[in-house]
Write a protein that holds these residues in place. Sequence first.
Motif, mmCIF file in Angstrom:
data_model
loop_
_atom_site.group_PDB
_atom_site.id
_atom_site.type_symbol
_atom_site.label_atom_id
_atom_site.label_comp_id
_atom_site.label_asym_id
_atom_site.label_seq_id
_atom_site.Cartn_x
_atom_site.Cartn_y
_atom_site.Cartn_z
ATOM 1 N N ASP A 4 49.233 19.385 29.818
ATOM 2 C CA ASP A 4 47.905 19.768 29.203
ATOM 3 C C ASP A 4 47.048 18.984 29.877
ATOM 4 O O ASP A 4 46.588 17.623 29.888
ATOM 5 C CB ASP A 4 47.851 19.187 27.646
ATOM 6 C CG ASP A 4 46.777 19.658 26.873
ATOM 7 O OD1 ASP A 4 45.961 20.047 27.517
ATOM 8 O OD2 ASP A 4 46.635 19.326 25.726
ATOM 9 N N ASP A 6 43.135 18.517 31.768
ATOM 10 C CA ASP A 6 41.628 19.195 31.690
ATOM 11 C C ASP A 6 40.844 18.033 32.664
ATOM 12 O O ASP A 6 40.547 16.994 32.091
ATOM 13 C CB ASP A 6 41.132 19.317 30.586
ATOM 14 C CG ASP A 6 39.584 19.668 30.440
ATOM 15 O OD1 ASP A 6 38.886 19.774 31.448
ATOM 16 O OD2 ASP A 6 38.933 19.650 29.519
ATOM 17 N N THR A 8 38.301 16.830 36.201
ATOM 18 C CA THR A 8 37.295 17.278 37.072
ATOM 19 C C THR A 8 37.141 16.032 38.137
ATOM 20 O O THR A 8 37.329 15.107 37.851
ATOM 21 C CB THR A 8 35.931 17.320 36.724
ATOM 22 O OG1 THR A 8 35.355 16.154 35.945
ATOM 23 C CG2 THR A 8 35.878 18.672 35.896
ATOM 24 N N ALA A 17 38.014 21.310 39.811
ATOM 25 C CA ALA A 17 38.053 21.291 38.585
ATOM 26 C C ALA A 17 39.397 22.157 37.947
ATOM 27 O O ALA A 17 39.649 22.996 38.727
ATOM 28 C CB ALA A 17 36.870 21.854 37.616
ATOM 29 N N ARG A 19 41.962 23.352 34.505
ATOM 30 C CA ARG A 19 42.088 22.981 33.188
ATOM 31 C C ARG A 19 43.124 24.064 32.746
ATOM 32 O O ARG A 19 43.109 25.446 33.018
ATOM 33 C CB ARG A 19 40.848 23.570 32.641
ATOM 34 C CG ARG A 19 40.737 23.482 30.828
ATOM 35 C CD ARG A 19 39.551 23.595 30.342
ATOM 36 N NE ARG A 19 39.432 23.246 28.978
ATOM 37 C CZ ARG A 19 38.236 23.242 28.170
ATOM 38 N NH1 ARG A 19 37.119 23.830 28.669
ATOM 39 N NH2 ARG A 19 38.429 23.141 26.760
ATOM 40 N N PHE A 20 44.161 23.586 32.164
ATOM 41 C CA PHE A 20 45.248 24.577 31.751
ATOM 42 C C PHE A 20 46.280 23.672 30.736
ATOM 43 O O PHE A 20 46.252 22.471 30.645
ATOM 44 C CB PHE A 20 46.131 25.097 33.015
ATOM 45 C CG PHE A 20 46.835 23.866 33.834
ATOM 46 C CD1 PHE A 20 45.881 23.379 34.930
ATOM 47 C CD2 PHE A 20 47.938 23.426 33.507
ATOM 48 C CE1 PHE A 20 46.340 22.354 35.826
ATOM 49 C CE2 PHE A 20 48.212 22.157 34.620
ATOM 50 C CZ PHE A 20 47.370 21.812 35.519
ATOM 51 N N ALA A 21 46.844 24.486 29.940
ATOM 52 C CA ALA A 21 47.722 23.663 29.002
ATOM 53 C C ALA A 21 48.828 24.858 28.461
ATOM 54 O O ALA A 21 48.778 25.848 28.659
ATOM 55 C CB ALA A 21 46.797 23.573 27.443
ATOM 56 N N GLY A 53 38.129 13.306 32.310
ATOM 57 C CA GLY A 53 39.062 14.237 31.901
ATOM 58 C C GLY A 53 40.098 13.616 31.086
ATOM 59 O O GLY A 53 40.198 12.489 30.714
ATOM 60 N N ARG A 54 41.353 14.355 31.067
ATOM 61 C CA ARG A 54 42.469 13.975 30.212
ATOM 62 C C ARG A 54 43.649 14.738 30.733
ATOM 63 O O ARG A 54 43.704 15.877 31.242
ATOM 64 C CB ARG A 54 42.266 14.637 28.712
ATOM 65 C CG ARG A 54 42.766 13.736 27.503
ATOM 66 C CD ARG A 54 42.172 14.316 26.463
ATOM 67 N NE ARG A 54 43.337 14.704 25.507
ATOM 68 C CZ ARG A 54 44.130 13.918 24.762
ATOM 69 N NH1 ARG A 54 43.850 12.803 24.709
ATOM 70 N NH2 ARG A 54 45.187 14.572 24.069
ATOM 71 N N ASP A 64 43.203 9.368 30.182
ATOM 72 C CA ASP A 64 42.212 10.102 29.376
ATOM 73 C C ASP A 64 41.077 9.034 29.552
ATOM 74 O O ASP A 64 40.790 7.809 29.323
ATOM 75 C CB ASP A 64 42.704 9.603 27.857
ATOM 76 C CG ASP A 64 41.610 10.413 26.800
ATOM 77 O OD1 ASP A 64 40.356 10.544 26.912
ATOM 78 O OD2 ASP A 64 41.985 10.706 25.728
#
Lengths: 207, 227
Positions: A4, A6, A8, A17, A19-21, A53-54, A64
């Motif tokens: 998980d 996300d 940048t 960047a 973003r995927f989960a 991000g995280r 995080d």
Amino acid sequence: MGFDVDVTLDRGGRTIAARFAGAQGVTALLGPSGAGKTTVLDMVAGLVRPGAGRIVVGGRVLFDSAAGIDLPPERRACGYVFQDHRLFPHMGVEANLLYGWRLARREERRITPDEACAFLGIGHLLNRRVRGLSGGEAQRVAIGRALLSGARFFLMDEPLSSLDPARRGEIMTLIERIRDDLAIPILYVSHQRSEVERLAQQVVTLG
Amino acid sequence: MLTVEEWDIVALSMKVSAVAILGVLPFAFAVAWVLARGRFVGWIVLDALVHLPLVLPPVVMGWLLLLVFGGQGVVGRWLQEWGISVMFRWTGAALASAIMAFPLMVRAMRLSIAAVDRRFESAARTLGASRLRVFFGITLPMVMPGILAGLVLGFARSLGEFGATITFVSNIPGETQTLPLAIYAALQLPGAEDTVTRLAVVSVVLSLVALALSEILARRMGNADGI
């Protein structure tokens, strides 16, 4: 329980960047060279710090920015398999395999050295020097070293690119067994569609 | 064979050089590390300072040491409060040759630190090694040939040290008279040619043994580690 992510990062005037989960199994990162695929792996491994991000893997928060969490690489329990295998040249094969295993606490170990050797078919290489290994042998030892370090997830950066076609099939079978038999989530960087179609449950395109 | 006095000269030389090189090793390594890995304001200044003993006339270096460590010097006065003086002592000779050997040691170690592929260090981190463990288990073994080279170069330079030593702590038999100073003194005396020859031969042998030793050590390490 997969990745998980996300994140940048601004680098040299460009923004990377990603973003995927979600998915179990293999998540493939596709994209042209220079899109920042390796940088994303480095961020998940903790070798490069995201701008913001995280990063959560298997329910564990590794990074995080809002909460001020940033685990150092040695506490992320990742098995990073590099394109160039990066076996330590000043140690033999056995010492390389045991490097992370010796550092792992008992409860973190998921596999014994004997099991790893049988799984990867590298028992006959233990007394060899790193320098004399073929590309396929070196990559199997590198995967074994990562497995033995107690990895809870794998990061693979074009692990097949330096291999000839016959060895590629062999290592791909191995990756499938890590995915299915050991149920370890894998984040897999490639620019080869065919590899990705065979291995991945989810495809993320960068850049 | 050597006379008793000549053996004493050899022993003093070895003591001075060994103490000088081992004492200065941690500092040389630290500076080599900073120069190889760091980029900071004043980097150029540090680099120039480190190389100063290499390019200055040794006599000037000895005079600077007198200014700093002499009875009126900043460090000299501070040391005297503790009852310590390096003036006209073998420790002063060790200090002089340590400073003269410093740039050579830094150069050798810095090159090997810069040559370490840092991707091995990050690989070790992902395998669970802390920074400290990576340093001792990965980086240090990889730079060991450079450290050995630095030690041998430094030792050889230190054995040959003349100008700064004679300027700083004079030429006192049994205290500061190392091999080169003894050879120089014997050359001033009529009929001491045999002494000169014997001490010169010892100098050559010592230098060759140091070189051979480092070569053997480097090879043995290479074999054991599979390089």
